[in-house]
Design an enzyme around this catalytic site. Structure first.
Site, short mmCIF file in Angstrom:
data_model
loop_
_atom_site.label_atom_id
_atom_site.label_comp_id
_atom_site.label_asym_id
_atom_site.label_seq_id
_atom_site.Cartn_x
_atom_site.Cartn_y
_atom_site.Cartn_z
N GLU B 52 0.87 -1.18 0.00
CA GLU B 52 0.00 0.00 0.00
C GLU B 52 0.90 1.22 0.00
O GLU B 52 1.68 1.42 0.93
CB GLU B 52 -0.85 0.03 1.26
CG GLU B 52 -1.90 -1.06 1.31
CD GLU B 52 -2.57 -1.15 2.67
OE1 GLU B 52 -2.56 -0.15 3.42
OE2 GLU B 52 -3.07 -2.23 2.98
N ASP B 63 -4.39 9.17 11.21
CA ASP B 63 -3.05 8.63 11.47
C ASP B 63 -2.40 9.20 12.71
O ASP B 63 -2.58 10.36 13.04
CB ASP B 63 -2.16 8.89 10.25
CG ASP B 63 -2.53 7.99 9.09
OD1 ASP B 63 -2.41 6.76 9.25
OD2 ASP B 63 -2.95 8.51 8.05
#
Lengths: 393, 264
Positions: B52, B63
């Site tokens: 990814e 995140d």
């Protein structure tokens, strides 16, 4: 008489809920329940009583005669600066903490830039005995010391946002991350008409008390329940949303939104989102956004920390696109001198955010019979240092 | 010689291998602007099953600090979606395992959703993960464009996602479901709790149409194997970014890392 919003939270092509799946349960819980909660008579009653007895509403609508003379029309000031905590922000935090209680939440988080929304949140958390964490950019903590201490004095924990550009947008990111990590017991009190649906609508509803009062006050003072102009500053846009709310469908009323152009529109030091931005997604909604060609969010600049945000609420993006509202801008310098002018003419020192709205008076051609309402969103005590340092008076 | 289409590559992974799949995330342009190809190639050679590649963004709300910092560094290095698309052109980027692009929606929106889909399709991208483009917004506004280029969006689920919603997501996700292991941002926690185990069991018992990979909290062999007991595989992000941040010899450090997860 509100802003037209569809069931997915869109105002025209702006709004929606662009959130990661991790936030879905929190936002969905709020979305599915907020209307029912805020429309309950017991909620309305409690909200109304707190606004009256704790916040000090209704705030006056004051005919500023010397200012009016200066501009050749009748200018009324909606005195949101006289609210408890010194600005309109508290209308929203009172509303949201009542929602949080009815959702069974025990903890409150918030983001703040200059600290005004943080103080308004810490205030209502103290009032309701709820735990409060306020995220604030590391840079803002350093330059807004008094408000940091005010929040602490009120019992809140102030957490430094050290990521990204370490200002308001990063404080918002950190608050969202906190909410992702605490999905059950925490409500996030967003301070403006930004964020994923239903926040823009919910916050606009809580601020709509401003235009509701203007209507009845004008009827008494002018014999008609609408003005020719409503003028307000826009950072995220909550005070403007509240001041425009009940006049949006009234086509005779010109809505004037004033953004901060900092050192000048094309100086690269500006926060005038509609002039410089493009449609984009930030903090959960599609809106106008200041960004690079690559879609990275640009750090805005304004002398006024409350206008220092790279986006605007989606309802304002729609008002801009549909040309329902006129968007203007004022520089740091124009705002400062407009703030000083009001101080000398009317004995009211306005917040620097509000001073931008005042500066726009210079850009409007009024007729003598025009009635203009300017939303005096906050008082200037917090900005005294800036007035002293940068103002000429 | 017949080439597999990008989506067939992923299908083949499930059909032929089926479990124990290791997917590794890294941020494009980190630690250096030109590292994208090298890292991908090293991961493939070391035995990663899919990769990814993250499109860096200024405001990655889902995140934690590790991936945030890699995003910021990558942006400072000059990484943009334009640059990444050039790096991914076939003559430059010779990787056979499936490649997924992961990124926040705004850079994609500015690049142009249609142009983005066309370029992904041209470059053999096998799927997309766009964490802040939730399924409802996708279906209402963008699915037609993605479909036109035969591109699939891979959706996330969490322990808080209801069974009905998981079934709905299973109807629309491309190739697999990304099962976030805990209510958290990336890199927040390592290790797996009893409650998470229960959630994995529930997913397993649901007999979904699509396989699922577990991500968030997977950082070593122990957590990887645990995830693989329930899922087709697992995704490692922050732990790998940590390795990259300290790497002295990219190739050797990447091989050692993958071996430490997948080796015997």
């Amino acid at each position: 008489m509100s802003f037209p919003i569809d069931s997915n939270g869109y105002y025209g092509s702006y709004g929606g809920a662009f959130i990661p799946e991790m936030l879905y349960p929190n936002v969905e819980e709020l979305r599915s329940k907020y209307l029912e909660i805020v429309e309950e008579p017991s909620f309305q009653q409690q909200f109304g009583e707190l606004l009256k007895h704790y916040v000090g509403r209704p705030t006056p609508l004051f005919l500023a005669k010397r200012l009016s003379k200066e501009y050749g029309c009748r200018i009324y000031l909606k005195r949101e600066d006289l609210n408890h905590t010194g600005a309109h922000k508290v209308n929203n935090t009172i509303g949201q903490i009542l929602v949080a209680q009815r959702l069974g939440k025990q903890k409150i988080i918030a983001e703040t830039g200059a600290g005004q929304h943080g103080v308004a949140t810490a205030t209502v958390c103290a009032l309701m005995g709820m735990e409060c964490i306020v995220y604030m950019g590391e840079i803002d903590i350093a330059r807004q010391r008094p408000n940091v201490e005010r929040m602490k004095l009120l019992g809140a924990e102030v957490r430094s946002a050290t990521s990204g550009s370490r200002t308001l947008k990063d404080a918002t990111n950190e608050a969202m991350r906190h909410w992702i990590n605490h999905p059950f017991d925490t409500h996030y009190i967003i301070g403006s008409v930004v964020g994923p649906h239903p926040y823009p609508d919910m916050v606009a509803r809580f601020q709509s008390v401003i235009s509701e009062e203007i209507k009845s006050q004008l009827l008494e003072l002018e014999g008609r329940d609408y003005p020719d102009y409503v003028i307000a500053c826009v950072g995220g846009g909550s005070n403007a949303a509240g001041a425009f709310y009940h006049f949006n469908q009234h086509q005779q009323v010109q809505l004037i939104a004033v953004e901060a152009s900092g050192l000048g529109l094309h100086s690269d030091k500006s926060a005038a989102t509609t002039a410089l931005g493009k449609p984009g997604v930030l903090h959960g909604s599609m809106t106008m956004l200041m960004q690079t060609a690559d879609g990275q969010v640009v750090e805005p600049y304004s002398i006024s920390a409350g206008l220092d945000y790279p986006g605007i609420g989606p309802l304002h993006a729609h008002l801009y696109q549909s040309e329902r509202a006129r968007f203007m801008s004022a520089t740091d310098e124009q705002a400062l001198s407009a703030g000083i002018k009001l101080s000398k003419l009317e004995g009211i020192i306005p917040a620097l955010e509000t001073a931008h709205a005042l500066a726009a008076l210079d850009q409007i051609n009024f007729n003598p019979e025009d009635v203009a309402v300017l939303n005096l969103s906050g008082r200037g005590d917090k900005d005294l240092e800036t007035y002293i340092e940068k103002g000429t008076y | 010689m017949e080439h597999l289409s990008s989506i067939e590559k992923l299908t083949q992974l499930w059909d032929q291998q089926g479990d124990g799949l290791l997917s590794v995330y890294f941020t494009a342009g980190y630690p250096q602007l030109e590292n994208t190809m090298q890292i991908a190639k090293e991961l493939e050679q070391a035995g990663a099953d899919l990769i990814e590649i993250g499109i860096p963004y200024s405001d990655p709300v889902a995140d934690g600090p590790t991936i945030q910092e890699s995003n910021q560094k990558a942006l400072q290095n000059g990484m943009t979606l334009e640059v990444l698309m050039r790096q991914l052109e076939a003559s430059e980027f010779q990787v056979d395992i499936p490649v997924i692009l992961m990124g926040y929606f705004n850079p994609i929106l500015q690049y142009g959703v249609e142009r983005f889909c066309r370029d992904c399709s041209d470059r053999g991208i096998s799927g997309l993960i766009i964490p802040d483009l939730p399924i409802q917004e996708y279906l209402n506004h963008y699915q037609d464009i993605f479909d036109q280029f035969n591109l699939k969006n891979i959706f996330l689920i969490t322990p808080q996602t209801s069974e009905d919603r998981i079934r709905w997501i299973d109807e629309h996700t491309g190739s697999f479901i990304y099962a976030v292991s805990d209510a958290s941002i990336t890199g927040a926690k390592t290790g797996i709790s009893g409650a998470q185990e229960e959630y994995f069991r529930k997913l397993q018992a649901m007999q979904l149409k699509h396989p699922f990979l577990i991500g968030f909290g997977i950082s070593n062999k122990e957590t990887f194997r645990f995830a693989c007991d329930y899922a087709s595989g697992a995704i490692i992000g922050s732990a790998f970014i940590e390795v990259l941040s300290k790497a002295e010899d990219l190739g050797a450090d990447i091989r050692n890392f993958v071996y430490s997860i997948k080796g015997n």
